[in-house]
Design a protein around this motif. Structure first.
Motif, PDB file in Angstrom:
ATOM      1  N   GLY A   1       0.767  -1.736   0.079  1.00  0.00           N
ATOM      2  CA  GLY A   1      -0.213   0.092   0.403  1.00  0.00           C
ATOM      3  C   GLY A   1       0.673   0.925   0.236  1.00  0.00           C
ATOM      4  N   SER A   2      -0.014   2.741   0.207  1.00  0.00           N
ATOM      5  CA  SER A   2       1.329   3.537   0.359  1.00  0.00           C
ATOM      6  C   SER A   2       0.019   4.891   0.758  1.00  0.00           C
ATOM      7  CB  SER A   2       0.866   3.950  -1.409  1.00  0.00           C
ATOM      8  OG  SER A   2       0.073   3.810  -2.539  1.00  0.00           O
ATOM      9  N   PHE A   3       1.187   5.905   0.442  1.00  0.00           N
ATOM     10  CA  PHE A   3      -0.191   6.989   0.677  1.00  0.00           C
ATOM     11  C   PHE A   3       0.462   7.744   0.121  1.00  0.00           C
ATOM     12  CE2 PHE A   3       0.398   5.473   5.468  1.00  0.00           C
ATOM     13  CZ  PHE A   3      -0.883   5.984   6.570  1.00  0.00           C
TER      14      PHE A   3
ATOM     15  N   SER B   1      -4.739   7.834   2.839  1.00  0.00           N
ATOM     16  CA  SER B   1      -3.699   6.572   2.240  1.00  0.00           C
ATOM     17  C   SER B   1      -4.813   5.522   1.555  1.00  0.00           C
ATOM     18  CB  SER B   1      -4.593   5.111   3.680  1.00  0.00           C
ATOM     19  OG  SER B   1      -6.240   5.136   3.499  1.00  0.00           O
ATOM     20  N   SER B   2      -4.179   4.533   1.259  1.00  0.00           N
ATOM     21  CA  SER B   2      -4.786   3.864  -0.364  1.00  0.00           C
ATOM     22  C   SER B   2      -4.017   2.153  -0.085  1.00  0.00           C
ATOM     23  CB  SER B   2      -3.913   4.185  -1.199  1.00  0.00           C
ATOM     24  OG  SER B   2      -4.364   3.971  -2.218  1.00  0.00           O
ATOM     25  N   GLY B   3      -4.496   1.153   0.091  1.00  0.00           N
ATOM     26  CA  GLY B   3      -4.051  -0.416   0.407  1.00  0.00           C
ATOM     27  C   GLY B   3      -3.620  -0.592   1.434  1.00  0.00           C
ATOM     28  N   GLY B   4      -2.825  -1.603   1.201  1.00  0.00           N
ATOM     29  CA  GLY B   4      -1.980  -1.897   3.000  1.00  0.00           C
ATOM     30  C   GLY B   4      -2.060  -3.287   2.650  1.00  0.00           C
ATOM     31  N   LEU B   5      -1.498  -3.986   3.943  1.00  0.00           N
ATOM     32  CA  LEU B   5      -1.599  -3.346   4.800  1.00  0.00           C
ATOM     33  C   LEU B   5       0.155  -2.479   5.241  1.00  0.00           C
ATOM     34  CD1 LEU B   5      -3.114  -3.258   8.208  1.00  0.00           C
ATOM     35  CD2 LEU B   5      -1.991  -5.469   8.031  1.00  0.00           C
TER      36      LEU B   5
ATOM     37  N   GLN C   1      -0.698   4.174   9.310  1.00  0.00           N
ATOM     38  CA  GLN C   1      -1.118   3.200   9.515  1.00  0.00           C
ATOM     39  C   GLN C   1      -1.909   3.105   7.754  1.00  0.00           C
ATOM     40  OE1 GLN C   1      -4.439   0.356  11.122  1.00  0.00           O
ATOM     41  NE2 GLN C   1      -2.568  -1.477  11.196  1.00  0.00           N
ATOM     42  N   ASN C   2      -1.849   2.449   6.937  1.00  0.00           N
ATOM     43  CA  ASN C   2      -2.730   2.681   5.615  1.00  0.00           C
ATOM     44  C   ASN C   2      -2.943   1.061   5.267  1.00  0.00           C
ATOM     45  OD1 ASN C   2       0.536   1.664   5.050  1.00  0.00           O
ATOM     46  ND2 ASN C   2      -1.083   0.670   3.071  1.00  0.00           N
ATOM     47  N   HIS C   3      -4.029   0.537   6.400  1.00  0.00           N
ATOM     48  CA  HIS C   3      -5.147  -0.573   6.626  1.00  0.00           C
ATOM     49  C   HIS C   3      -5.568  -1.917   5.523  1.00  0.00           C
ATOM     50  CE1 HIS C   3      -8.009  -3.472   8.748  1.00  0.00           C
ATOM     51  NE2 HIS C   3      -7.091  -3.007   9.380  1.00  0.00           N
ATOM     52  N   GLY C   4      -6.296  -1.080   4.533  1.00  0.00           N
ATOM     53  CA  GLY C   4      -6.284  -1.876   3.442  1.00  0.00           C
ATOM     54  C   GLY C   4      -7.216  -0.889   2.391  1.00  0.00           C
ATOM     55  N   ASP C   5      -7.272  -1.993   1.354  1.00  0.00           N
ATOM     56  CA  ASP C   5      -8.177  -1.591   0.212  1.00  0.00           C
ATOM     57  C   ASP C   5      -9.877  -1.352   0.636  1.00  0.00           C
ATOM     58  OD1 ASP C   5      -6.313  -2.408  -1.404  1.00  0.00           O
ATOM     59  OD2 ASP C   5      -7.318  -3.898  -2.235  1.00  0.00           O
ATOM     60  N   GLY C   6      -9.884  -0.261   0.658  1.00  0.00           N
ATOM     61  CA  GLY C   6     -11.437   0.996   1.125  1.00  0.00           C
ATOM     62  C   GLY C   6     -11.319   1.181   2.186  1.00  0.00           C
TER      63      GLY C   6
END
Length: 445
Positions: free
Chosen positions: A277-279, A289-293, A419-424
């Motif tokens: 993921g990323s920011f 945030s985008s994607g992750g974890l 944190q970028n936690h995940g999709d959505g």
């Protein structure tokens, strides 16, 4: 032609309003949100007051407020004031309230009322110490009307969250007799190099907020010109200040001094992404945030005793968090397993919801819920680490007080990350800043 018609219409409408302001409508308790606009003058009278009343009525209608306007100080009685969520002093000047009216207004603020001061509200009631503290500063002088650059210092407060980091506008720029920075929370200040006539030695607050003796206060030095009240940005500034003062939006209005930026919206120098993921860094200085974890963490150094502040908002039911106290690593799970996360997710179970120390200790949910702004609006965390003690403030309200007892998760030295936690999950951050604090005494010292 259209401009002339618009202002003629506004002035005519204001004249009608001013013809009936001597007897403000008395609102019934429980029948919605109510705002009292008070514009009595005992000194200089601004010709922009009618436009201000029209604008405040329009803003009130948009935001669900019933707006009553008056120049009758007789409205300042306990029975009348208690019906209003906030009172706006719109370019009042001089001594406008007698001692009984002053006492009623003091009691109103002590009981949780809201105050909004616009422009010459700072040129009012010089011999009433309570009012001077509430307004934050008194007027001293002003140069000619001219353009200036406003530096927006707090972009989470509802009065300034829609502004860019610098705000170019034309107004009559007040100099004040004192600097409110030590007493109030400065939202915006003037760049004295951008205009002539500033006398505050380069630290020139122009808008601020504070909690004051039980109530809430917001002041802005703008609003001298008629044109101010047609500016979309200035109107949004006023409405945000009103919502804060009325208690319908939350913000951290404690004085804030001594912090330095870790992320100021212009660069990610010193920050590194660990894991997937990323920011995204937007042009307005917002990280999203985008994607992750994964984890975006500050690499140059660790911290041991500090106050960390940052602004955040969620788009909906989203998940993120702020990690502290973890060792350097390109593996985001190192932060999970060796540090602590202050959670952002208002709909999870208590020990894993907004304000919790994730998996260890719930926030005080009643305080959290009262302090929390909804999705789409900015919030401010203060995360204060001293020794093994971790405390969390949300919009100026302390909601968690946790002590680590696990040597593997010691808070006395560690890194900071978001944190970028995940999709959505779409969570945004602004203005990550830190103030280092003295280390707490060692037991037995």
């Amino acid at each position: 032609m259209r401009t002339t018609t618009r202002w003629a219409t506004a002035a005519a409408g204001a004249a009608v309003l001013l013809g009936c302001v001597t007897a403000p409508a008395v609102s019934k308790p429980g029948d919605g949100k109510h705002l009292l606009v008070f514009s009595k003058t005992a000194g200089f009278r601004h010709d922009s007051i009618p436009e201000g009343i029209v604008a405040l009525r329009q803003l009130g209608a948009e935001a669900g407020y019933t707006v009553d306007a008056t120049e009758d100080a007789g409205a300042f009685t306990p029975g009348t004031l208690r019906r209003y969520d906030a009172v706006v002093f719109l370019s009042t000047t001089g001594d406008v309230l007698d001692p009984a009216q002053q006492s009623a207004f003091e009691d109103y603020i002590h009981r949780g009322g809201g105050y909004v001061g616009i422009h010459a509200a700072a040129d009012t009631e010089y011999d009433w110490a309570f009012y001077g503290g509430l307004a934050g500063a008194y007027f001293r002088s002003h140069p000619a009307i001219q353009p200036a650059t406003v530096d927006v210092e707090d972009r989470a407060h509802p009065a300034t969250s829609a502004l860019t980091s610098t705000w170019e506008r034309t107004d009559e720029w007040y100099n004040y007799r004192s600097n409110p920075r030590e007493r109030a929370h400065v939202l915006a200040s003037l760049d004295e190099t951008s205009y002539t006539g500033g006398t505050m030695n380069g630290d020139h607050p122009i808008a601020w907020c504070q909690e004051y003796q039980g109530g809430r206060a917001f002041y802005t030095g703008g609003g001298h010109t008629k044109e101010s009240y047609a500016e979309p940005a200035f109107r949004a500034h006023l409405l945000g200040g009103i919502r804060y003062a009325a208690g319908h939006a939350q913000a951290d209005c404690r004085p804030e001094n001594g912090y330095r930026p870790l992320f100021d919206g212009t660069s990610l120098d010193g920050w590194k992404q660990a894991g997937p993921g990323s920011f995204t860094l937007d042009a307005d200085g917002t990280l999203t945030s985008s994607g992750g974890l994964g984890l975006l963490w500050y690499t140059p150094r660790s911290f041991g005793s500090y106050s960390l502040k940052l602004d955040w908002k969620v788009a909906g039911d989203d998940n993120s968090g702020v990690f502290v106290g973890f060792p350097p690593s390109d593996d985001p799970w190192s932060a999970v397993n060796n540090g602590y996360e202050v959670q952002i997710d208002a709909t999870d179970v208590p020990e894993k919801t907004t304000g919790s120390v994730y998996g260890f200790q719930s926030a005080d949910l009643n305080k959290r819920d009262r302090a929390l702004n909804p999705p789409g609006e900015w919030n401010t965390y203060e995360i204060r680490v001293q020794g093994e003690r971790l405390r969390v403030w949300l919009n100026g309200v302390k909601i968690n007080d946790f002590t680590s007892t696990d040597p593997a998760r010691s808070l006395t030295d560690g890194h900071i990350g978001i944190q970028n936690h995940g999709d959505g999950d779409q969570v945004s951050f602004r203005d990550i800043r830190i103030k280092e604090l003295p280390a707490p005494p060692v037991k037995g010292d």
